[in-house]
Design an enzyme around this catalytic site. Structure first.
Site: not given
Length: 591
Positions: A157, A233
């Protein structure tokens, strides 16, 4: 040997389209003797892949070391994945977040002067050493060498943190130079600026989200024009923090979101499949203006609970997955079998002051050091001023994260970071000692890497440093709690517990036989204040009356039929007994 590729529309295994149906299992949050059980449940859910992070700081607590013992045996874990006929996705970071202390970045990186998560030579040199150690395990277990690993993720991320493309390119080069040949991916939340900042044209972008799949996949497609869409995710639950509620999501609502994702043809990684436990001192913390440490349980309201048992969400997900893939028969019990319930007394207790000689050496300093300066990156540290103090007000720049203040070993104050407390009234003069607990290093945002302990200057009566009222001479003892063998022996032979309450700071001891050593146990902490528990030398983690968590998970492999030993670090007070209950108690929800 097989070949795994990213095609124009699909992932390709030996040239044939394949959809990744994955679940996140963090080997470092599950006892290694239970990995196989969790993997069987994953396969029976209909999954074909397992994803895991790699926590750099756990494997390398000191530079030059790469531990692979016990719960850190990544090779054994990947071999267990392969034995179940499943593939693996490996996410080595170097930054992982994961609600894990420090986001996986070793504390020694910062004392070495590294500027993390950007193209900086000190940092990249350390990453090279780390990647080379990881590669020794992962490279021979890639799918093109007969192993299970099909994808490796670059950073984590990153678009939410930075946009240093040179840094990302350097990570790709470092990975390829170690022998990683599998496709490389990145992950970001499906916000245009994050997807743009967090990847490179030659890296396959994936998304992280838990709802509005059609909309978010469309955003991902705008930034990933070709190749398979993947939610790497899929947030099916959430983590818990001390002082807040236990997070849950409706099983059917989560299953509906999963159905929408799979109906769109996307691949998925359930985050989490089984969250497990932040054993020891491994929980992270968040700080968005207020420091909030994460609890010991990482149950995450996942399809498999903290103890690895199927939940209602597991069965709802299984029904959804069966619409898109073959799902094998289940061997899971129809209902949870209760754990043994019984109570035993804490029999002996030793004040902290009486066992300091077995808790490591003391260092002398002519300034107030952070614990990072001492190479202490978790746990507790005892500070002692070498000059007696007069009555007055002790004023510190900051406390990270909780400090118990004593004068002549009598408690006078508790200072908590999350409440902004950094001053303590000293009602009398004498020897000043401060016991500081690192409650978990920040795992997300700009405060990653900050030093812990007491942040100076330390002044009396608020005087400026030039007045001569600062406390500059200190004896500091990082408490060595990695191996509690000698400590347990000392406490075992200490004075008997006298009364219904154990007053801290102290270590208390109990022994117990169990009617079912093959069963997981659930230690009830409802009658205890704050502290840490070990069973047979295995650190279960922290407890705190602040809520929400009310049990500590005791994995069955830790136990034996007779002569189990419990060691409790009592920081404030605790009832003088150990109680085991039938099931997890993770606290109140919002409802």
């Amino acid at each position: 040997m097989s070949r795994f590729e990213i095609g124009e529309e699909h992932f390709l295994l030996d040239g044939q389209p394949v959809r990744i149906l994955s679940g996140a299992l963090h080997y470092f949050r599950i006892h290694p003797d239970q990995w196989r059980d969790r993997l069987v449940r994953a396969r029976e859910l209909g999954l074909n892949t397992i994803e895991t992070y790699i926590p750099w700081n756990a494997h390398s607590p000191v530079r030059g070391e790469f531990r692979t013992d016990g719960i850190l045996d990544l090779g054994r874990f990947l071999d267990e994945v392969a034995a179940q006929g499943m593939h693996a996705i490996v996410r080595p970071g170097p930054y992982i977040c994961a609600e894990w202390t420090g986001g996986g970045l070793p504390g020694w990186l910062f004392t070495a002067g590294a500027a993390v998560r950007r193209h900086e030579s000190t940092y990249l040199k350390a990453i090279q050493e780390y990647y080379e150690a990881v590669a020794e395990i992962v490279v021979p277990r890639q799918v093109d060498r007969g192993g299970p690993v099909v994808l490796v993720q670059v950073e984590n991320e990153y678009g939410a943190y930075g946009d240093d493309k040179d840094y990302l390119r350097a990570l790709v080069t470092l990975l390829r130079d170690t022998g990683i040949t599998t496709p490389l991916t990145t992950i970001d939340q499906p916000e245009p600026w994050m997807l743009e900042n967090g990847s490179l044209p030659d890296l396959h972008k994936t998304g992280s989200f838990g709802s509005r799949a059609t909309e978010r996949l469309a955003t991902l497609r705008e930034h990933q024009p070709t190749g398979p869409l993947m939610c790497a995710e899929f947030w099916d639950g959430w983590f818990d923090s001390w002082g807040l509620h236990h997070h849950t999501t409706d099983p059917l609502a989560s299953a509906g979101e999963l159905d929408e994702l799979l109906a769109a043809g996307a691949s998925v990684n359930l985050y989490m499949l089984c969250g497990g436990t932040n054993f020891g001192f491994t929980n992270g913390a968040n700080d968005k203006g207020t420091y909030v440490p994460i609890v010991t349980s990482y149950d995450y309201d996942a399809p498999l609970d903290e103890a690895g048992r199927p939940t209602a969400k597991y069965w709802a997900f299984r029904e959804v997955i069966a619409r898109y893939a073959d799902v094998p028969a289940s061997t899971a019990p129809a209902a949870h079998v209760p754990g043994p319930a019984f109570t035993v007394p804490l029999t002996t207790v030793a004040p902290l002051w009486d066992v300091l000689d077995v808790l490591g050496p003391t260092e002398l300093h002519d300034h107030l050091p952070t614990v990072d300066e001492l190479g202490q990156y978790d746990g507790l540290t005892l500070y002692r001023a070498l000059d007696d103090v007069a009555p007055g007000v002790l004023d510190l720049a900051e406390v990270r994260d909780r400090a118990q203040v004593f004068v002549d070993r009598e408690p006078v104050a508790v200072l908590s970071r999350d409440l902004g407390e950094h001053r303590a009234v000293l009602p009398r003069g004498g020897r000043l000692e401060v016991l500081v607990e690192d409650q978990g290093r920040v795992n997300y945002g700009p405060r990653i890497g900050e030093p812990k302990g007491l942040i100076g200057p330390a002044c009396v009566d608020g005087a400026a440093p030039a007045s001569g009222a600062t406390l500059d001479r200190w004896a500091v003892q990082p408490l060595a709690l990695d191996d509690v063998t000698a400590l347990t022996a000392r406490v075992r032979d200490a004075a008997p517990v006298d009364g219904r309450v154990v007053a801290g700071p102290a270590f208390a001891h109990a022994t117990f036989d169990t009617p079912d050593p093959d069963a997981d146990h659930f230690l009830d902490t409802a009658g205890w204040g704050k502290g840490v528990v070990w069973v047979n030398g295995f650190c279960l983690g922290r407890f705190w009356s602040r809520a929400p968590q009310r049990t500590l998970y005791v994995p069955a492999p830790v136990l034996r039929a007779e002569g189990n030993e419990v060691l409790v670090l009592v920081l404030d007070t605790a009832a003088s007994h150990v109680t085991f209950v039938e099931d997890l108690a993770l606290g109140h929800t919002e409802e």
